[in-house]
Design an enzyme around this catalytic site. Structure first.
Site, short mmCIF file in Angstrom:
data_model
loop_
_atom_site.label_atom_id
_atom_site.label_comp_id
_atom_site.label_asym_id
_atom_site.label_seq_id
_atom_site.Cartn_x
_atom_site.Cartn_y
_atom_site.Cartn_z
N TYR A 177 0.82 -1.21 0.00
CA TYR A 177 0.00 0.00 0.00
C TYR A 177 0.86 1.27 0.00
CZ TYR A 177 -3.73 3.21 1.57
OH TYR A 177 -4.61 4.25 1.69
N GLU A 184 2.36 6.34 -7.11
CA GLU A 184 1.30 7.16 -7.70
C GLU A 184 1.58 8.65 -7.51
OE1 GLU A 184 -2.22 5.70 -5.79
OE2 GLU A 184 -1.74 3.64 -6.36
#
Length: 255
Positions: A177, A184
């Protein structure tokens, strides 16, 4: 937002309410009525295909790395299957809308569209970022996550979920995660100067609609939105992991 959105599936006790493509309550605390036989067969096929698709992406990354001897610009070796299978996840919104998967249409739409946005509106649209290492960072995180997730849903639908897959689903996110979120954010950040220079997707005044839109500012707002969402969701997922895996251990003791 893509990793944050996708991770909400794990944050709910059963990986998205049985949701985005699965069925049943993974925590084992209560039984939920699953889809009918035809819907179950379709969902099994869908999840098997998606598992295979992300495995193709994983193999493509490994083969390209072995051939090049470098991890730089590996995105180009898996660009087409990545776009195809990530866009194929749009079907999961339909699954919720027609009721064969008991998840929120709104939440699922957010989960899926955030990744589709990153693939098409950022990585595809800003060619200059495609060679960035940050792209590889989120692609690897997504690939491992999706192989585990779709395998989890497949075995759950078949009522035969190996503990290893359940453990991986509720454990590997601890690393994947933050890794995905970092990739990103860095990718969006790398795209900003090119978006600003080209005025990409921006609408300026005057125009007949009397409407303006600054895509550059929009991307900055998306990056800022990670600040409140990431910590809250991450620690909630840790809490859910303890609850779900501890329940599994207790269940094993009584078998």
């Amino acid at each position: 937002m893509a990793a944050a959105a996708a991770a909400t599936a794990a944050a709910k006790g059963n990986g998205g309410g049985g949701g985005r493509a699965g069925a049943g309550d993974a925590s084992g605390t209560r039984k939920k009525k699953g889809p009918g036989p035809l819907a179950t067969a379709y969902l099994v096929i869908y999840n098997v295909v998606m598992t295979a698709g992300w495995l193709v992406i994983a193999v493509g990354l490994v083969r390209a790395y072995l051939a090049k001897g470098s991890y730089h610009s590996l995105y180009y070796s898996i660009e087409k299957p990545l776009k195809f299978f990530q866009t194929g996840a749009l079907l999961e919104i339909l699954h919720c809308a027609i009721g064969i998967v008991p998840s929120s249409v709104v939440l699922t739409s957010f989960q899926v569209m955030s990744r589709v946005f990153l693939i098409w509106a950022v990585t595809h649209s800003v060619k200059e970022v495609q060679s960035e290492d940050s792209v590889l960072l989120f692609v690897i995180a997504w690939t491992i996550t999706e192989i585990i997730r779709y395998s989890f849903y497949t075995f759950s639908l078949l009522n035969h979920l190996p503990y290893l897959i359940k453990w991986a689903r509720y454990t590997l996110f601890i690393v994947l995660y933050p890794m995905g979120v970092s990739g990103e954010l860095l990718t969006i950040y790398a795209a900003l100067p090119f978006v600003r220079q080209a005025g990409l997707y921006s609408i300026s005044l005057p125009n007949k609609y009397n409407f303006s839109f600054d895509y550059y500012a929009f991307l900055i707002l998306i990056m800022i939105s990670y600040i409140p969402i990431f910590p809250q969701l991450y620690f909630h997922m840790i809490h859910q992991r303890r609850k779900i895996l501890s329940h599994t251990e207790e269940h094993k003791k009584f078998e």
